[in-house]
Design a protein around this motif. Sequence first.
Motif, PDB file in Angstrom:
ATOM      1  N   TYR A  31     -25.064   8.794  43.786  1.00  0.00           N
ATOM      2  CA  TYR A  31     -25.683  10.121  43.672  1.00  0.00           C
ATOM      3  C   TYR A  31     -25.266  10.998  44.831  1.00  0.00           C
ATOM      4  CZ  TYR A  31     -28.691   8.186  40.042  1.00  0.00           C
ATOM      5  OH  TYR A  31     -29.166   7.612  38.889  1.00  0.00           O
TER       6      TYR A  31
ATOM      7  N   GLN B 280     -23.660  14.280  40.133  1.00  0.00           N
ATOM      8  CA  GLN B 280     -23.717  15.502  40.937  1.00  0.00           C
ATOM      9  C   GLN B 280     -24.341  16.609  40.105  1.00  0.00           C
ATOM     10  OE1 GLN B 280     -20.018  16.620  42.876  1.00  0.00           O
ATOM     11  NE2 GLN B 280     -20.425  18.757  42.445  1.00  0.00           N
ATOM     12  N   ARG B 281     -25.092  17.463  40.742  1.00  0.00           N
ATOM     13  CA  ARG B 281     -25.624  18.622  40.029  1.00  0.00           C
ATOM     14  C   ARG B 281     -24.468  19.562  39.704  1.00  0.00           C
ATOM     15  NH1 ARG B 281     -30.336  21.776  41.750  1.00  0.00           N
ATOM     16  NH2 ARG B 281     -30.561  22.058  39.519  1.00  0.00           N
TER      17      ARG B 281
ATOM     18  N   ASP C 181     -26.218  16.595  29.992  1.00  0.00           N
ATOM     19  CA  ASP C 181     -27.477  17.218  29.612  1.00  0.00           C
ATOM     20  C   ASP C 181     -27.332  17.798  28.208  1.00  0.00           C
ATOM     21  OD1 ASP C 181     -28.287  16.636  32.182  1.00  0.00           O
ATOM     22  OD2 ASP C 181     -28.438  18.715  32.830  1.00  0.00           O
TER      23      ASP C 181
ATOM     24  N   PRO D 288     -32.286  13.804  39.622  1.00  0.00           N
ATOM     25  CA  PRO D 288     -31.641  12.857  38.710  1.00  0.00           C
ATOM     26  C   PRO D 288     -32.185  11.434  38.806  1.00  0.00           C
ATOM     27  CG  PRO D 288     -30.041  13.820  40.236  1.00  0.00           C
ATOM     28  CD  PRO D 288     -31.359  14.416  40.545  1.00  0.00           C
TER      29      PRO D 288
ATOM     30  N   THR E 133     -25.047  17.097  35.916  1.00  0.00           N
ATOM     31  CA  THR E 133     -26.370  17.356  35.355  1.00  0.00           C
ATOM     32  C   THR E 133     -26.975  18.585  36.033  1.00  0.00           C
ATOM     33  OG1 THR E 133     -28.548  16.408  34.913  1.00  0.00           O
ATOM     34  CG2 THR E 133     -27.504  15.791  36.992  1.00  0.00           C
ATOM     35  N   ALA E 134     -27.895  19.221  35.331  1.00  0.00           N
ATOM     36  CA  ALA E 134     -28.603  20.364  35.905  1.00  0.00           C
ATOM     37  C   ALA E 134     -29.981  19.960  36.424  1.00  0.00           C
ATOM     38  CB  ALA E 134     -28.739  21.482  34.871  1.00  0.00           C
TER      39      ALA E 134
ATOM     40  N   LYS F  58     -33.062  18.673  38.554  1.00  0.00           N
ATOM     41  CA  LYS F  58     -33.293  18.748  39.998  1.00  0.00           C
ATOM     42  C   LYS F  58     -33.435  17.374  40.638  1.00  0.00           C
ATOM     43  CE  LYS F  58     -35.392  23.287  39.804  1.00  0.00           C
ATOM     44  NZ  LYS F  58     -36.619  24.068  39.917  1.00  0.00           N
TER      45      LYS F  58
ATOM     46  N   TYR G 204     -24.366  22.630  39.584  1.00  0.00           N
ATOM     47  CA  TYR G 204     -24.347  23.847  40.405  1.00  0.00           C
ATOM     48  C   TYR G 204     -23.480  23.678  41.652  1.00  0.00           C
ATOM     49  CZ  TYR G 204     -27.998  24.856  37.138  1.00  0.00           C
ATOM     50  OH  TYR G 204     -28.697  25.034  35.967  1.00  0.00           O
TER      51      TYR G 204
END
Length: 123
Positions: free
Chosen positions: A121, A5-6, A22, A103, A98-99, A101, A8
């Motif tokens: 994901y 997952q991002r 990251d 993955p 992760t950041a 955009k 953010y």
Amino acid sequence: MFIVQRIYAYRPDPEQTAVFIDRLYPRGIRKEVFATALWLKDITPSANLRRWYHENPAEHFDGFVSRYHEELHGDTEQTAIRQLLELERQHGSVLLLTAVKNPHHSHVSALEQFLGTSFEYRD
């Protein structure tokens, strides 16, 4: 089970084990939120490899994956991988934050290949 997952979209949950995968601190994320996740810098690509990849991601991706897999055989990286796998064994599922955009076209998918498992994901 690993879920990607991002960061953010991340909302801390005491029931969920979260690991940030990251090398660089994610821009705009409050320290209070970030502190709820484990940061495994040693499982990330080296700064030199990351810079080389970002010069031309489309052209360098295959070489990046190969070189990153080589890096993951290092002692420090193997320790981080064992730690990640132990977290999965203990908790059943681990949220990989992760950041990036995309993955699917980054070190995240290369890590998935290296581990020989399938990541879920999330958008």
